[in-house]
Design an enzyme around this catalytic site. Structure first.
Site, PDB file in Angstrom:
ATOM      1  N   HIS A 192       0.800  -1.225   0.000  1.00 40.51           N
ATOM      2  CA  HIS A 192       0.000   0.000   0.000  1.00 40.51           C
ATOM      3  C   HIS A 192       0.833   1.276   0.000  1.00 40.51           C
ATOM      4  CE1 HIS A 192      -4.145  -1.514   0.533  1.00 40.51           C
ATOM      5  NE2 HIS A 192      -3.578  -2.522   1.175  1.00 40.51           N
ATOM      6  N   LYS A 221      -9.780  13.304   4.057  1.00 36.19           N
ATOM      7  CA  LYS A 221      -8.880  12.146   4.082  1.00 36.19           C
ATOM      8  C   LYS A 221      -7.930  12.304   5.258  1.00 36.19           C
ATOM      9  CE  LYS A 221      -7.629  13.061  -0.132  1.00 36.19           C
ATOM     10  NZ  LYS A 221      -7.604  11.803  -0.874  1.00 36.19           N
ATOM     11  N   ARG A 222      -7.186  11.244   5.529  1.00 37.34           N
ATOM     12  CA  ARG A 222      -6.169  11.295   6.579  1.00 37.34           C
ATOM     13  C   ARG A 222      -5.195  12.436   6.293  1.00 37.34           C
ATOM     14  NH1 ARG A 222      -1.218   8.502   6.593  1.00 37.34           N
ATOM     15  NH2 ARG A 222      -1.880   7.406   4.705  1.00 37.34           N
ATOM     16  N   LYS A 273      -0.370  14.201   1.085  1.00 36.71           N
ATOM     17  CA  LYS A 273      -1.727  14.387   0.551  1.00 36.71           C
ATOM     18  C   LYS A 273      -2.020  15.870   0.265  1.00 36.71           C
ATOM     19  CE  LYS A 273      -3.503  10.212   2.773  1.00 36.71           C
ATOM     20  NZ  LYS A 273      -3.960   9.434   1.606  1.00 36.71           N
ATOM     21  N   THR A 312      -9.169   5.798  -2.471  1.00 33.70           N
ATOM     22  CA  THR A 312     -10.520   5.309  -2.759  1.00 33.70           C
ATOM     23  C   THR A 312     -11.554   6.413  -2.583  1.00 33.70           C
ATOM     24  OG1 THR A 312     -10.728   4.430  -0.506  1.00 33.70           O
ATOM     25  CG2 THR A 312     -10.072   2.885  -2.242  1.00 33.70           C
ATOM     26  N   LYS A 337     -15.261   7.281  -4.555  1.00 34.59           N
ATOM     27  CA  LYS A 337     -16.546   7.552  -3.881  1.00 34.59           C
ATOM     28  C   LYS A 337     -17.153   8.857  -4.385  1.00 34.59           C
ATOM     29  CE  LYS A 337     -14.571   5.114   0.005  1.00 34.59           C
ATOM     30  NZ  LYS A 337     -13.688   5.271   1.171  1.00 34.59           N
TER      31      LYS A 337
END
Length: 837
Positions: free
Chosen positions: A370, A561-562, A567, A669, A673
């Site tokens: 991952h 998100k985290r 990110k 992911t 969504k």
């Protein structure tokens, strides 16, 4: 407790009416005898608990039927090992999959309660940190739906991912005691428990066959107790399970200490033992935290392997046949100690020779990677491993010795490459590379998006591809449409089903039929009406959660998100500050109204991520109170991001922020969504964004920034962020606002580390991508004003999201990796109908 409203009952089919009569009896029984309530003092919470027990009965009936079938047919089974399962709420998902939503809705309305209100009493099972855990949950849903004999194994943490509170703009962590009021759908398997050892030493003996055998003598023993969570398939009778292990002391308390009056000491060992399943991700900045984390990993795999072998022996005693009946998927490196544990069982308990034992082990395990970030690959100090799991360290050394000897004999790797594939990382402090163990001990290794799978072969596992070229493959992630469309956005699901039918619920490629209506003005109007209703609901949620009033007709721009630097939530808020500056410089300027929403948690020990959360909240406080801005720009941080909150945010979103530095996100992911719910993506060519671009076409997605190869080249050339800052006066001014405390008047200097990081290092190339991001956001703002074109893009995003179903992903795993059958569907008595509002 009988529904006596004829108008409601007429909404049901004959089969649903029969279900209603049965459900009423079970529900009334649980309400009175399990919950201890009567009809004169009922609350929504009581209804939820009684309903949970009622549905549990229904699930157990199907669970027993399913497993009777497995016993009779003895198919190959899949066991999904994961330290995280981010299940969220379970009850509504079960009602939808079982086809009981309408029946229960009618039943509760008949006694004066609304199902939607009742469902709000369920607490999220936050037994995961982010995408990895949510992926595991989606996979379980798809396995049951496709009738794959597939089961999850993990830990039943008493406390899940922490509850996030924002105080003075900063993240504070509070315990998440998710099961404090009980879990009505849980099945406690008190008859299933296994002993798990730690510490101690190994002894050598000669067996009766004259072989040298090793025995591990642990100093500490803990019991793993099974708790099952039924996983119902959609429109099928199949119900599999997620089995979570809770740690129990092998002794309740030390009676000798108790009798001598030392009551604290008497229960101390029990408390220490049960700490193993106390909390998700203990703080591992301390030695005790590191020990506990490794204990958790071994605890889970040890209990799970004992359970699997116990079940296997019910049908056959021949361990050589194990790979024909058992497949174990390692979800990241956390459970990879299972490779050494299965070898220990075969060598020490079964007294097998090394070669046949290793052949079996390497045909059972497969490994999902991952991350492409080398620093994120899990390693353990040899000293710690030797202390906690001495026999496993011996086995790992032997695995490594044999592997390296074979590689050297083949002569296909250089000395430097041999060092890289070694399980043991040499140096001042020897460490065990768990990813290397996973690659060597598995028969398949997969990435989770096409780009990611190629990158791991070119970077972190490059040397391994020379040794095992056949092992590596791709399985692009997916999401379950039951959770992320039917459950989270029933209005959109209904609109779609009226035009193309319900087949998309189990074959998401059927959404392609929506392209027929992409220029239909009536369909456009209906589509916009559904989206606007979702945006109105999101505005109400924001008001209730934060007190902030937003314009629900504005462009709803979301990044949830985290929190991690790669990110790049920081890039987003920098651009928000730039927008704010433009308004302040020209208060009368016209612009597309925009609401920028953030949500996510930072790891408690991740200083920079928490500082970025603080910056976002401080910026929001300034902007949202500035009368010059009015409704043109609002910034919202929704605290305590979780699955159930995502289900409410995503349907009301217009723009999905997927802006990680190219080459850092494995897949993502959340991008899928948002796409499935009609939001457009702004993002880099990273992770699954690459495949979303391929599916929707460049005109229906907003791609910007450096490509992966360009990122690598820029870093190799000696990236200097200051060069980009000096060329962009507006960016320079934005950074000065941060450095000069414009957003931190009461805490001067607090954001200095953010400024320094961006100006001097900028590891994730925000400065290099800022201009491209800004220009692309300007294009988004212009396009949003043309609602006809925007709606067309939205419809096409949904229509072309078929690839990103977890059903497709699981079909590929089943065919290419696990080699397991998709059993024939046994249709349920009740067929699913889309929930009506």
């Amino acid at each position: 407790m009988v529904v006596n409203n004829p108008r409601l009952i007429t909404l049901l089919s004959e089969e649903q009416k029969a279900d209603l009569a049965s459900m009423e009896k079970q529900f009334a029984h649980h309400l009175e005898y399990t919950i201890g309530k009567n009809r004169f003092n009922l609350k929504n919470e009581d209804i939820y608990k009684a309903l949970g027990h009622t549905i549990r009965d229904f699930l157990i009936d199907r669970l027993n039927v399913t497993h009777e079938r497995y016993r009779n047919e003895n198919p190959k089974r899949v066991f999904y090992f994961s330290l995280e399962f981010l299940m969220g709420r379970t009850l509504m998902n079960a009602l939808i999959n079982l086809g009981l939503y309408e029946t229960i809705q009618v039943m509760l309305r008949g006694i004066g309660f609304e199902l939607t209100d009742v469902l709000e009493f369920e607490t999220d099972a936050g037994l995961g940190n982010g995408g990895l855990g949510r992926l595991a949950a989606c996979f379980l849903d798809s396995m049951a739906t496709l009738n794959v004999p597939g089961f999850g194994y993990g830990i039943r943490y008493d406390y899940g991912i922490f509850n996030q509170i924002i105080a003075n703009g900063s993240q504070l962590e509070m315990p998440d005691h998710w099961d404090a009021d009980g879990v009505p759908y849980e099945v406690v398997r008190s008859d299933i428990s296994f002993s798990v050892g730690f510490f101690g030493h190994t002894e050598t003996r000669v067996s009766g066959k004259g072989k040298i055998q090793h025995d591990w003598v642990p100093d500490e023993t803990v019991l793993a107790s099974a708790h099952d969570y039924p996983i119902p398939g959609f429109n099928t009778s199949t119900v599999n399970y997620l089995r979570l292990w809770a740690a129990k002391s092998s002794e309740e308390f030390n009676l000798d200490y108790f009798n001598h009056g030392d009551y604290m000491k008497a229960v101390q060992d029990k408390s220490i033992s049960e700490n193993i399943s106390k909390v998700l991700y203990p703080n591992d900045t301390t030695e005790q935290g590191k020990v506990l984390r490794l204990k958790q990993q071994y605890f889970m795999v040890c209990a799970s392997l004992q359970d699997i072998l116990t079940q296997y022996r019910e049908s056959t005693q021949n361990l050589k046949e194990l790979p024909n009946y058992i497949a174990i998927q390692l979800n990241d490196t956390h459970p990879s100690i299972g490779i050494a544990e299965l070898m220990r069982i075969f060598l020490d308990n079964e007294e097998m020779d090394w070669e046949p034992a290793w052949e079996i082990v390497t045909k059972v395990f497969s490994y999902t990677n991952h991350t492409v970030l080398p620093e994120a690959l899990e390693t353990w100090r040899v000293e710690l491993f030797e202390k906690l799991l001495p026999r496993h360290l011996e086995i790992i050394y032997e695995i490594n010795h044999r592997f390296l000897s074979e590689v050297r004999n083949k002569g296909i790797l250089s000395d430097e490459e041999i060092q890289r594939v070694s399980i043991i990382e040499e140096g001042k402090e020897k460490r065990i590379r768990m990813a290397n163990l996973a690659v060597i001990g598995s028969y398949r290794v997969n990435g989770v998006a096409e780009l990611h799978s190629e990158l791991i072969k070119k970077t972190i596992f490059q040397a391994f591809t020379k040794v095992f070229p056949e092992k590596f493959n791709n399985k692009t992630n997916g999401i379950t449409p039951r959770r992320w469309l039917l459950q989270s956005n029933p209005s959109l699901a209904n609109l779609i089903s009226k035009r193309i039918g319900n087949e998309f619920t189990t074959d998401l490629y059927n959404l392609k039929k929506l392209e027929t209506f992409v220029d239909d003005s009536d369909f456009h109007n209906d589509w916009r009406a559904v989206k606007q209703t979702a945006k109105d609901e999101l505005a109400k949620l924001i008001k209730s959660e934060t007190g902030i009033t937003i314009d629900s007709k504005s462009l709803i721009d979301v990044q949830i998100k985290r929190f991690h630097e790669y990110k790049r939530q920081l890039l987003n808020i920098l651009r928000v500050i730039a927008l704010y500056r433009r308004i302040k410089e020209n208060p009368s300027r016209e612009m597309t109204p925009r609401t920028v929403i953030f949500g996510g948690k930072a790891a408690p020990g991740y200083y920079m991520a928490k500082l970025i959360i603080k910056l976002i909240n401080n910026v929001a406080w300034v902007i949202n109170r500035d009368p010059d801005v009015a409704d043109r720009l609002k910034v919202v941080f929704l605290p305590n991001y979780r699955v159930s909150l995502a289900e409410k945010i995503i349907p009301g979103s217009d723009l999905s922020e997927q802006i990680s530095t190219a080459g850092t996100e494995a897949s993502g992911t959340s991008n899928m969504k948002f796409m499935l719910n009609g939001a457009l993506t702004i993002g880099t060519l990273d992770g699954a964004n690459v495949e979303i671009l391929e599916e929707v076409g460049p005109e229906n997605i907003y791609i910007f920034g450096l490509h992966t190869e360009e990122v690598f080249r820029l870093k190799e050339a000696g990236y200097q962020p200051a060069d980009y800052i000096q060329k962009n006066d507006e960016l320079h001014r934005v950074l000065l606002m941060i450095r000069e405390n414009f957003f931190s008047m009461g805490e001067p200097g607090i954001f200095g580390p953010i400024y320094d990081s961006l100006y001097y290092t900028d590891n994730y190339l925000l400065m290099a991508d800022f201009d491209a991001y800004d220009k692309t956001q300007n294009l988004v703002a212009r396009d949003y004003l043309d609602q006809t074109t925007w709606t067309k893009k939205s419809i096409l995003n949904v229509a072309r999201s078929g690839k990103f179903s977890s059903d497709r992903t699981i079909r590929e795993y089943a065919k290419d990796i696990w080699k397991v059958p998709l059993l024939d569907t046994v249709p349920p008595k009740t067929i699913y109908k889309l929930p009506q509002n």
